[in-house]
Design a protein around this motif. Structure first.
Motif, PDB file in Angstrom:
ATOM      1  N   PHE A  89       0.807  -1.204   0.000  1.00  0.00           N
ATOM      2  CA  PHE A  89       0.000   0.000   0.000  1.00  0.00           C
ATOM      3  C   PHE A  89       0.850   1.268   0.000  1.00  0.00           C
ATOM      4  O   PHE A  89       1.861   1.360   0.691  1.00  0.00           O
ATOM      5  CB  PHE A  89      -0.933   0.023   1.208  1.00  0.00           C
ATOM      6  CG  PHE A  89      -1.997  -1.040   1.164  1.00  0.00           C
ATOM      7  CD1 PHE A  89      -2.793  -1.189   0.051  1.00  0.00           C
ATOM      8  CD2 PHE A  89      -2.193  -1.879   2.257  1.00  0.00           C
ATOM      9  CE1 PHE A  89      -3.787  -2.170   0.017  1.00  0.00           C
ATOM     10  CE2 PHE A  89      -3.169  -2.846   2.224  1.00  0.00           C
ATOM     11  CZ  PHE A  89      -3.963  -2.999   1.095  1.00  0.00           C
ATOM     12  N   ASP A  90       0.388   2.204  -0.812  1.00  0.00           N
ATOM     13  CA  ASP A  90       0.973   3.541  -0.839  1.00  0.00           C
ATOM     14  C   ASP A  90      -0.169   4.534  -0.702  1.00  0.00           C
ATOM     15  O   ASP A  90      -1.120   4.497  -1.496  1.00  0.00           O
ATOM     16  CB  ASP A  90       1.724   3.774  -2.148  1.00  0.00           C
ATOM     17  CG  ASP A  90       2.229   5.196  -2.282  1.00  0.00           C
ATOM     18  OD1 ASP A  90       3.287   5.507  -1.694  1.00  0.00           O
ATOM     19  OD2 ASP A  90       1.544   5.993  -2.962  1.00  0.00           O
ATOM     20  N   PHE A  91      -0.141   5.407   0.263  1.00  0.00           N
ATOM     21  CA  PHE A  91      -1.272   6.272   0.565  1.00  0.00           C
ATOM     22  C   PHE A  91      -1.628   7.176  -0.614  1.00  0.00           C
ATOM     23  O   PHE A  91      -2.804   7.378  -0.923  1.00  0.00           O
ATOM     24  CB  PHE A  91      -1.004   7.106   1.816  1.00  0.00           C
ATOM     25  CG  PHE A  91      -2.128   8.053   2.129  1.00  0.00           C
ATOM     26  CD1 PHE A  91      -3.345   7.582   2.602  1.00  0.00           C
ATOM     27  CD2 PHE A  91      -1.986   9.423   1.901  1.00  0.00           C
ATOM     28  CE1 PHE A  91      -4.397   8.455   2.879  1.00  0.00           C
ATOM     29  CE2 PHE A  91      -3.034  10.290   2.169  1.00  0.00           C
ATOM     30  CZ  PHE A  91      -4.238   9.801   2.659  1.00  0.00           C
ATOM     31  N   THR A  92      -0.613   7.723  -1.288  1.00  0.00           N
ATOM     32  CA  THR A  92      -0.889   8.623  -2.412  1.00  0.00           C
ATOM     33  C   THR A  92      -1.616   7.889  -3.536  1.00  0.00           C
ATOM     34  O   THR A  92      -2.593   8.386  -4.105  1.00  0.00           O
ATOM     35  CB  THR A  92       0.412   9.236  -2.948  1.00  0.00           C
ATOM     36  OG1 THR A  92       1.055   9.954  -1.895  1.00  0.00           O
ATOM     37  CG2 THR A  92       0.127  10.179  -4.112  1.00  0.00           C
ATOM     38  N   HIS A  93      -1.120   6.693  -3.844  1.00  0.00           N
ATOM     39  CA  HIS A  93      -1.781   5.873  -4.859  1.00  0.00           C
ATOM     40  C   HIS A  93      -3.206   5.527  -4.429  1.00  0.00           C
ATOM     41  O   HIS A  93      -4.154   5.635  -5.220  1.00  0.00           O
ATOM     42  CB  HIS A  93      -0.973   4.583  -5.071  1.00  0.00           C
ATOM     43  CG  HIS A  93      -1.676   3.571  -5.918  1.00  0.00           C
ATOM     44  ND1 HIS A  93      -1.727   3.628  -7.282  1.00  0.00           N
ATOM     45  CD2 HIS A  93      -2.396   2.458  -5.571  1.00  0.00           C
ATOM     46  CE1 HIS A  93      -2.426   2.613  -7.751  1.00  0.00           C
ATOM     47  NE2 HIS A  93      -2.834   1.878  -6.729  1.00  0.00           N
ATOM     48  N   PHE A  94      -3.358   5.133  -3.169  1.00  0.00           N
ATOM     49  CA  PHE A  94      -4.672   4.792  -2.627  1.00  0.00           C
ATOM     50  C   PHE A  94      -5.633   5.969  -2.769  1.00  0.00           C
ATOM     51  O   PHE A  94      -6.764   5.828  -3.274  1.00  0.00           O
ATOM     52  CB  PHE A  94      -4.525   4.394  -1.152  1.00  0.00           C
ATOM     53  CG  PHE A  94      -5.826   4.312  -0.408  1.00  0.00           C
ATOM     54  CD1 PHE A  94      -6.594   3.162  -0.419  1.00  0.00           C
ATOM     55  CD2 PHE A  94      -6.293   5.413   0.322  1.00  0.00           C
ATOM     56  CE1 PHE A  94      -7.790   3.095   0.264  1.00  0.00           C
ATOM     57  CE2 PHE A  94      -7.488   5.353   1.019  1.00  0.00           C
ATOM     58  CZ  PHE A  94      -8.238   4.191   0.989  1.00  0.00           C
ATOM     59  N   LYS A  95      -5.190   7.144  -2.342  1.00  0.00           N
ATOM     60  CA  LYS A  95      -6.057   8.325  -2.365  1.00  0.00           C
ATOM     61  C   LYS A  95      -6.483   8.665  -3.796  1.00  0.00           C
ATOM     62  O   LYS A  95      -7.660   8.977  -4.041  1.00  0.00           O
ATOM     63  CB  LYS A  95      -5.313   9.508  -1.738  1.00  0.00           C
ATOM     64  CG  LYS A  95      -6.131  10.789  -1.659  1.00  0.00           C
ATOM     65  CD  LYS A  95      -5.329  11.900  -1.003  1.00  0.00           C
ATOM     66  CE  LYS A  95      -6.125  13.189  -0.937  1.00  0.00           C
ATOM     67  NZ  LYS A  95      -5.346  14.284  -0.304  1.00  0.00           N
ATOM     68  N   THR A  96      -5.545   8.559  -4.738  1.00  0.00           N
ATOM     69  CA  THR A  96      -5.860   8.878  -6.134  1.00  0.00           C
ATOM     70  C   THR A  96      -6.914   7.928  -6.698  1.00  0.00           C
ATOM     71  O   THR A  96      -7.883   8.347  -7.339  1.00  0.00           O
ATOM     72  CB  THR A  96      -4.596   8.801  -6.989  1.00  0.00           C
ATOM     73  OG1 THR A  96      -3.637   9.730  -6.483  1.00  0.00           O
ATOM     74  CG2 THR A  96      -4.899   9.135  -8.451  1.00  0.00           C
TER      75      THR A  96
END
Length: 380
Positions: free
Chosen positions: A113-120
């Motif tokens: 998981f990567d938060f920036t990728h998740f948020k996008t």
């Protein structure tokens, strides 16, 4: 993000589910429902909560071995809820990626998981969900408007008419869209009765507007002009003028107009490119009322031909629109059916006809309209 957003996470790996839940909290989505299996979510999430869901996250390890099982879960979720489904997983094989997209997932959330990728990915999915909800609301509003328009159009049809020598009634089955069929009849005086059945070419709102525009003019045209040639001439003129704007498509109309003269025992008619009517006699004889005039609205003036038929004793006239001809390719419509009900009134005969062909049990792409006219001239 909107605080009322609600999501569902399905996954058996507690650490991954917990991480996703925390990420949703970070983007201010607190209403998160977590279940270990698809079955559990479908069994225990109440319907009112299900309706509020905006996203579904399916957390699973995707391999060639379990790909079809995951696709089955996706199919079950799609049949259960109308919301984007995101698969939280690691990339394995391109063949599995293509397969789950075919099954209906909206997007991926990649591991680790990567938060920036998740948020996008979540923002894209929620934007899609919002637009889909808006379209659904607009479609619902349009459907309500169409229902009202259909009802209004149906209410504009002439009610059954029962005179000393003439009885008239109609059968109107609405299509799954607005249509262009309309029938009207008028008692002009003690001797003359006029009947008009017309069909604006095409379907939908445009055809309905043409139909209702012409309907508003009919009483004035028919009661003033009376004669079939004059009436059809004026109808053609009105259609051509009303819808001749260069920015609009040309609207065309078929029509059959009959004028019944009980004093002189005659029927006068003009058929403008409309399906042939039928005139039945008491002993089974049949006279056709075929097209004898061009379609209305194509040219400013047209050659109009009137035909006169003598009447005596009992007759039944059947008029209909072309929707009846396309009712069922495998089933031939037997219009002689109406002669077999000669002893019954129009309303009963039309009712039995609709029951025989299950007209009100199905949806059709075109209106189905039938008009029955019974003439009884005593002493003739």
């Amino acid at each position: 993000m909107v605080k009322s957003m609600s999501v569902l996470i399905i996954g058996s790996v507690s650490n991954d589910v917990l991480r996703l839940q925390k990420y949703f909290h970070r983007i201010d989505i607190k209403n998160v429902h977590c279940f270990t299996t698809t079955e559990a979510a479908m069994n225990y999430l109440l319907d009112d909560l299900k309706e509020d869901l905006d996203l579904v996250i399916l957390d699973a390890k995707l391999t060639l071995k379990n790909c079809e099982e995951i696709c089955q879960q996706i199919a079950e979720l799609q049949s259960w809820i109308d919301a984007p489904i995101l698969l939280s997983t690691t990339y394995e094989k391109s063949i599995t990626i293509d397969r789950v997209f075919e099954a209906g997932i909206f997007d991926f959330i990649l591991k680790p998981f990567d938060f920036t990728h998740f948020k996008t990915r979540i923002q894209v999915a929620l934007k899609y969900r919002g637009e889909a909800k808006l379209r659904k609301q607009q479609e619902s509003s349009i459907q309500k408007d169409l229902f009202i328009a259909k009802k209004f159009q149906k209410n504009a049809l002439s009610p059954a008419l029962n005179l000393k020598h003439i009885q008239i009634d109609g059968l109107y089955v609405t299509s799954n869209t607005l249509g262009g069929d309309m029938y009207s009849w008028f008692k002009i005086n003690d001797d003359l009765t006029a009947v008009l059945l017309y069909d604006a070419m095409g379907h939908g709102i445009a055809a309905s507007l043409v139909t209702m525009s012409i309907k508003s003019l009919l009483r004035g045209i028919i009661t003033r002009l009376i004669d079939p040639v004059a009436v059809i001439h004026e109808l053609n003129h009105q259609i051509y003028e009303l819808f001749s704007d260069e920015d609009m498509d040309r609207f065309l109309m078929t029509a059959i107009y009959i004028l019944i003269d009980t004093k002189n025992g005659t029927l006068h008619y003009v058929n403008a490119a409309h399906p042939s009517g039928f005139l039945y006699g008491k002993y089974g004889e049949t006279v056709f009322l075929p097209a004898n005039t061009p379609i209305l609205g194509l040219f400013p003036t047209i050659q109009i031909n009137k035909k006169t038929i003598p009447l005596s004793g009992w007759h039944r006239i059947i008029l209909y629109t072309d929707g009846l001809l396309t009712l069922n390719e495998e089933q031939v419509i037997d219009l002689d059916f109406f002669h077999s009900y000669a002893s019954q009134d129009n309303t009963y005969a039309l009712q039995k006809f609709s029951q025989k062909y299950d007209l009100f049990e199905n949806e059709y792409s075109d209106d189905i309209t039938v008009v029955s006219v019974t003439i009884t001239l005593q002493g003739r």
